[in-house]
Design an enzyme around this catalytic site. Sequence first.
Site, PDB file in Angstrom:
ATOM      1  N   ASP A  62       0.825  -1.215   0.000  1.00 54.65           N
ATOM      2  CA  ASP A  62       0.000   0.000   0.000  1.00 54.65           C
ATOM      3  C   ASP A  62       0.857   1.262   0.000  1.00 54.65           C
ATOM      4  O   ASP A  62       0.453   2.302  -0.529  1.00 54.65           O
ATOM      5  CB  ASP A  62      -0.918   0.033   1.231  1.00 54.65           C
ATOM      6  CG  ASP A  62      -1.966  -1.062   1.224  1.00 54.65           C
ATOM      7  OD1 ASP A  62      -2.410  -1.443   0.124  1.00 54.65           O
ATOM      8  OD2 ASP A  62      -2.343  -1.517   2.317  1.00 54.65           O
ATOM      9  N   ALA A  73      -4.805   9.385  11.232  1.00 53.61           N
ATOM     10  CA  ALA A  73      -5.982   8.549  11.473  1.00 53.61           C
ATOM     11  C   ALA A  73      -5.849   7.770  12.772  1.00 53.61           C
ATOM     12  O   ALA A  73      -5.193   6.729  12.825  1.00 53.61           O
ATOM     13  CB  ALA A  73      -6.182   7.583  10.306  1.00 53.61           C
ATOM     14  N   TYR A 139      -6.302   8.649  25.499  1.00 55.75           N
ATOM     15  CA  TYR A 139      -5.955   9.294  24.224  1.00 55.75           C
ATOM     16  C   TYR A 139      -4.566   9.929  24.306  1.00 55.75           C
ATOM     17  O   TYR A 139      -3.705   9.705  23.442  1.00 55.75           O
ATOM     18  CB  TYR A 139      -7.017  10.337  23.895  1.00 55.75           C
ATOM     19  CG  TYR A 139      -6.690  11.241  22.732  1.00 55.75           C
ATOM     20  CD1 TYR A 139      -6.808  10.797  21.423  1.00 55.75           C
ATOM     21  CD2 TYR A 139      -6.276  12.559  22.945  1.00 55.75           C
ATOM     22  CE1 TYR A 139      -6.518  11.632  20.359  1.00 55.75           C
ATOM     23  CE2 TYR A 139      -5.991  13.393  21.888  1.00 55.75           C
ATOM     24  CZ  TYR A 139      -6.113  12.930  20.591  1.00 55.75           C
ATOM     25  OH  TYR A 139      -5.824  13.758  19.551  1.00 55.75           O
TER      26      TYR A 139
END
Length: 349
Positions: A62, A73, A139
């Site tokens: 890829d 992302a 996070y």
Amino acid sequence: MKIVVTGTEGYLGALLAPTLLESGHSVLGIDTGYYKQGWLYNGVTASVETLAKDIRHVTVEDLAGADAVVHMAELSNDPLGELIPDVTFTVNHKGSVRLAEVAKQAGVQKFVYMSSCSVYGVAEDTVDETSAVNPQTAYAECKALVERDVALLADDEFSPTFMRNATAYGASPRQRFDIVLNNLAGLAWTTGKIAMTSDGSPWRPLVHGLDIAKSIRAVLDAPREAVHNQIFNVGDSEQVYRVREIAEAVGRALPEAEITFGESNNGDNRSYKVNFDKIHSTLEGFRCDWNADKGAQQLVDVFKAIDLDEATFKGRGHTRLKQLEHLIRTEQLDKELFWKVAPTSGIAK
């Protein structure tokens, strides 16, 4: 330069990818498609070819031929990270480190990672890139762990750079209303009020999404020795605001809106002042073009142009937590947040 950007269908990716095309780069996007629902307005001049793929499944093939990867992302924001902390670590930490390893195997020279000033957590003094991190959420902890682990991959052939963004704001075709300035602007527009449950005393650094895109372009254009394995706080030292000052900036753009504050910090102890001198001194020509007042006015202009209503503002398409909760509840995603296959069609939902 051939650049792969992960998260091209997200809030920041929708701004970055077209600007890279306009700068003459070849761009391939990679995005799993969680937030396709969140299109607010037609506001980009170009779109990029995007591979529909989870970052955990990206292969060397890829990334073949790419000169750089910009990795945006991840599962975004603190409420989402606290809802599914185990999956957050799997995607944001392990998934991001694996992507860097795949990029290195593919011969990618530059790897630009979107980190966050949230890694500083709670700090009494002004912090810079040399300060200790103090993440308060899953996070933020993942961001710090990715920085640590990807830095170990750096060598003469693989050059990572870590961008600790201030809290983003501003208009994007794939708008988010779950970040502070955007949320307050949406509240003011749809309800005529900004009813703060806290006293607005914590400090937050802000940066416009277009200035984040500008910083990434600057890193990609910079000499390798200037950015190799470096951390940059992304923002401007003049754009470190108390939360109440952010509300007041929205109030200047919508003077008819009523602003009220609570009596405490409402249990949120995150507060930090950030120094942004390094990025301005290192990356030639980089300056932030936006501030809170300009960003608030930009949002009001967009709201007016599209006649933003309360249902759209509160809808799942523009709030990360609501959208993923919907996809999990309707069993379109499994417990690891991989897309399920519809049993009657063999096609992913």
